[in-house]
Design an enzyme around this catalytic site. Structure first.
Site, short mmCIF file in Angstrom:
data_model
loop_
_atom_site.label_atom_id
_atom_site.label_comp_id
_atom_site.label_asym_id
_atom_site.label_seq_id
_atom_site.Cartn_x
_atom_site.Cartn_y
_atom_site.Cartn_z
N CYS A 40 0.65 -1.14 0.06
CA CYS A 40 0.06 0.14 0.08
C CYS A 40 0.87 1.51 -0.09
CB CYS A 40 -0.81 0.09 1.15
SG CYS A 40 -1.94 1.49 1.54
N HIS A 41 0.34 2.28 -0.20
CA HIS A 41 0.96 3.68 -0.38
C HIS A 41 1.54 4.09 0.92
CE1 HIS A 41 -0.01 4.83 -4.54
NE2 HIS A 41 -1.39 4.25 -4.25
N THR A 42 0.89 3.49 2.04
CA THR A 42 1.27 4.18 3.39
C THR A 42 2.81 3.53 3.68
OG1 THR A 42 -0.97 4.19 4.12
CG2 THR A 42 0.64 4.43 5.72
N HIS A 62 0.87 -3.68 6.27
CA HIS A 62 -0.22 -3.61 7.07
C HIS A 62 -1.46 -4.27 6.40
CE1 HIS A 62 -0.39 -0.09 4.39
NE2 HIS A 62 -1.62 0.04 4.81
N GLU A 63 -1.47 -4.70 5.26
CA GLU A 63 -2.55 -5.27 4.42
C GLU A 63 -2.57 -6.84 4.43
OE1 GLU A 63 -4.10 -1.82 1.06
OE2 GLU A 63 -3.45 -4.12 0.53
N CYS A 92 -11.44 -2.45 20.15
CA CYS A 92 -11.46 -3.20 21.53
C CYS A 92 -12.73 -3.58 22.18
CB CYS A 92 -10.67 -2.31 22.50
SG CYS A 92 -11.59 -0.83 23.27
N CYS A 95 -13.88 0.75 24.77
CA CYS A 95 -13.32 2.14 24.98
C CYS A 95 -14.55 3.00 24.57
CB CYS A 95 -12.13 2.58 24.20
SG CYS A 95 -12.37 2.74 22.24
N CYS A 98 -15.17 2.78 20.93
CA CYS A 98 -15.83 1.52 20.39
C CYS A 98 -17.24 1.38 20.96
CB CYS A 98 -14.84 0.40 20.75
SG CYS A 98 -13.66 -0.09 19.93
N CYS A 106 -10.84 3.30 17.70
CA CYS A 106 -10.68 2.80 18.90
C CYS A 106 -9.47 3.51 19.48
CB CYS A 106 -10.34 1.33 18.70
SG CYS A 106 -9.96 0.54 20.32
N ARG A 110 -3.65 3.13 20.71
CA ARG A 110 -2.98 4.11 19.74
C ARG A 110 -1.55 4.44 20.38
NH1 ARG A 110 -7.01 6.09 16.66
NH2 ARG A 110 -6.12 8.05 15.90
N CYS A 169 -7.20 -2.57 4.31
CA CYS A 169 -6.85 -1.19 4.29
C CYS A 169 -7.63 -0.48 2.94
CB CYS A 169 -5.31 -0.72 4.11
SG CYS A 169 -5.16 0.61 3.97
N ARG A 362 -3.11 -2.97 -7.32
CA ARG A 362 -2.47 -3.59 -6.11
C ARG A 362 -1.55 -4.78 -6.30
NH1 ARG A 362 -3.02 0.10 -3.04
NH2 ARG A 362 -4.02 0.22 -0.93
N1 LIG Z 1 -8.53 7.46 5.20
C1 LIG Z 1 -7.91 6.27 5.35
O1 LIG Z 1 -8.16 5.47 6.10
C2 LIG Z 1 -7.06 5.89 3.94
C3 LIG Z 1 -6.70 4.61 3.90
C4 LIG Z 1 -6.00 4.31 2.81
C5 LIG Z 1 -5.66 5.45 2.07
N2 LIG Z 1 -5.84 6.45 2.07
C6 LIG Z 1 -5.60 7.59 1.12
O2 LIG Z 1 -6.42 7.56 0.27
C7 LIG Z 1 -5.84 8.14 -1.22
C8 LIG Z 1 -5.95 7.37 -2.28
O3 LIG Z 1 -5.53 6.08 -1.87
P1 LIG Z 1 -5.32 5.09 -3.16
O4 LIG Z 1 -4.50 3.90 -2.52
O5 LIG Z 1 -6.43 4.85 -4.00
O6 LIG Z 1 -4.29 5.89 -4.25
P2 LIG Z 1 -3.87 5.73 -5.69
O7 LIG Z 1 -2.57 6.62 -5.70
O8 LIG Z 1 -3.92 4.49 -6.34
O9 LIG Z 1 -5.08 6.47 -6.43
C9 LIG Z 1 -5.13 7.82 -6.42
C10 LIG Z 1 -5.84 8.39 -7.83
O10 LIG Z 1 -6.28 9.54 -7.77
C11 LIG Z 1 -6.28 9.96 -9.00
N3 LIG Z 1 -5.85 11.45 -9.29
C12 LIG Z 1 -4.93 12.12 -8.98
N4 LIG Z 1 -5.24 13.55 -9.20
C13 LIG Z 1 -6.48 13.59 -9.73
C14 LIG Z 1 -7.28 14.80 -9.98
N5 LIG Z 1 -6.84 16.01 -10.03
N6 LIG Z 1 -8.80 14.37 -10.42
C15 LIG Z 1 -8.93 13.13 -10.25
N7 LIG Z 1 -8.08 11.98 -9.99
C16 LIG Z 1 -6.84 12.16 -9.73
C17 LIG Z 1 -4.96 9.25 -9.82
O11 LIG Z 1 -4.97 9.31 -11.01
C18 LIG Z 1 -4.98 7.86 -8.86
O12 LIG Z 1 -5.94 7.03 -9.91
C19 LIG Z 1 -4.48 8.43 -0.77
O13 LIG Z 1 -4.38 9.77 -0.14
C20 LIG Z 1 -4.06 7.35 0.57
O14 LIG Z 1 -3.19 7.92 1.31
C21 LIG Z 1 -6.55 6.77 3.27
ZN LIG Z 2 -2.88 0.96 3.52
ZN LIG Z 3 -11.87 0.66 21.54
#
Ligand SMILES: NC(=O)c1ccc[n+]([C@@H]2O[C@H](COP(=O)([O-])OP(=O)(O)OC[C@H]3O[C@@H](n4cnc5c(N)ncnc54)[C@H](O)[C@@H]3O)[C@@H](O)[C@H]2O)c1
Ligand SMILES: [Zn+2]
Ligand SMILES: [Zn+2]
Length: 368
Positions: A40-42, A62-63, A92, A95, A98, A106, A110, A169, A362
């Site tokens: 994943c990106h993270t 983490h996935e 949990c 908390c 939860c 949760c 943390r 994730c 992925r």
């Molecule tokens: N909130 C959470 O719990 C959580 C969990 C996982 C990931 N994320 C975040 O969610 C976001 C997306 O994750 P992902 O894995 O799908 O990423 P990804 O990079 O695979 O997908 C992002 C997409 O956005 C598109 N994009 C970029 N600029 C754009 C624009 N101007 N208009 C339209 N589309 C555009 C890209 O082409 C790409 O396909 C990331 O910021 C990631 O960190 C958040």
């Molecule tokens: Zn992730």
């Molecule tokens: Zn909890």
């Protein structure tokens, strides 16, 4: 025990696959043998050194999805042989968060998790006696991991673990944003910005909620094609004029629900401005860069638009992930198109390269 893992030694350098020691699970902890893990990106964000809260050495990942091998004292919720999905966001069930239906954040572990330790403040991972920290409480770029039972979702044993790991994730984040955070109503018009794992999950979530029109906006034609496969009724190449286009297509009002899944603050603003006057809800799932801010003209709020943030799609992991996996088993969620590459643990750095090249959605590590 000895096991192989991908270790982040130096920020900005490739992960190093090596043998580590893993201690037995302590009270409330579980030993899991990993079967599959998404990249994943993270993970890349931390490996690159851009994340200000990152630390090393640590085992990333983490996935994860795998099989329970052994349990520590007092573990009652899982048993050896159970199939589990790892949760960086635990549940949990005790908390104040939860116990409240309004949040999935949760509070139980943390602080220690953010520092890289299990809940008792120590690590189970080590090398020559030197502790190695756990990443996101999961550290699943490894053959085995030890995690607290509150961070494991027990899933149906018939679900392929290569698919189930994606629910750890990105996929749950997108699905949940539509199903649990926004609670999309049947017959709605939705706009999803971004067609990565999270945005495509949101498209599927809107479809499962019975949305009538689902517009997906991305910069990549290939990804927009995947969005169609997940139920998007319209796919648009994004850019400057997207808000105007949404207004044009919705009688000048905007969409009932918008979702941002890009991490770009300008797109977040577009999501707010494309939400319908009166009741439009913009759900932000993307993670912006440190220090970046979202610009919102207050008039958009006065005239009835709302903004919600969504972490892990608002999914309370131990309850929600098994439920989503059941919907996958029932044929409601098509997971296979998200698995673009199957790689080995030794190829984890290739997984990062593929991600940087935006090649596929992925890469999934398969352990054997
Ligand atoms: N909130 C959470 O719990 C959580 C969990 C996982 C990931 N994320 C975040 O969610 C976001 C997306 O994750 P992902 O894995 O799908 O990423 P990804 O990079 O695979 O997908 C992002 C997409 O956005 C598109 N994009 C970029 N600029 C754009 C624009 N101007 N208009 C339209 N589309 C555009 C890209 O082409 C790409 O396909 C990331 O910021 C990631 O960190 C958040
Ligand atoms: Zn992730
Ligand atoms: Zn909890």
């Amino acid at each position: 025990m000895k096991m192989r893992a991908a270790v982040l030694e130096e920020f900005g350098e490739p992960l190093v696959i090596q043998e580590l020691d893993l201690a037995d699970p302590g009270p409330g902890e579980v030993l899991v043998r990993l079967v599959a893990c998404g990249v994943c990106h993270t993970d890349l964000y931390t490996a690159s050194g851009v994340d200000p809260s990152g630390y090393s050495p640590t085992v990333l990942g983490h996935e994860g999805a795998g099989v329970v091998e052994a349990v520590g004292e007092g573990v009652t919720d899982v048993a050896p042989g159970d199939h589990v999905v790892t949760l960086f966001s635990p549940q949990c069930r005790e908390c104040v968060h939860c116990l409240d239906p309004r949040t999935n954040l949760c509070l139980a572990i943390r602080e220690q998790q953010n520092l890289g330790y299990l809940p008792d403040g120590t690590a189970r991972l080590s090398r020559d006696g030197e502790p190695i920290r756990h990443f996101m409480g999961t550290s699943t770029f490894a053959e085995y991991t030890v995690m607290p039972q509150i961070a494991l979702a027990k899933v149906h044993p018939e679900a392929a673990l290569e698919a189930a790991c994606l629910f750890a994730c990105g996929l749950s984040t997108g699905l949940g944003a539509a199903m649990f955070t926004a609670k999309v109503q049947p017959g709605s018009t939705c706009v999803v910005f971004g067609a990565g794992m999270v945005g495509l999950g949101a498209v599927a979530g809107c479809r499962l909620q019975g949305a009538e029109r689902i517009i997906c906006v991305d910069l990549s034609e290939d990804r927009l094609e995947l969005a169609t496969g997940q139920g998007a009724t319209d796919v648009w190449v994004g850019g400057e004029g997207t808000v105007e286009k949404v207004l044009e297509e919705t009688g000048g009002f905007g969409a009932d629900y918008t979702f941002e899944a890009t991490g770009n603050v300008n797109v977040m603003r577009q999501a707010v401005e494309s939400a319908r006057m009166g009741w439009g809800l913009a759900t932000v799932a993307g993670v912006a860069g440190k220090g970046e801010t979202l610009d919102v003209i207050p008039r958009f709020l006065i005239t009835g638009r709302r903004i919600a943030g969504s972490s892990f799609g608002g999914v309370k992991g131990r309850d929600g992930v098994p439920m989503l996996v059941d919907r996958y088993l029932a044929g409601d969620i098509d997971v296979d198109p998200f698995i673009s590459h199957r790689i080995t643990l030794d190829e984890v750095n290739k997984g990062f390269e593929l991600m940087e090249a935006q090649d596929g959605i992925r890469s999934v590590i398969e352990f054997r």
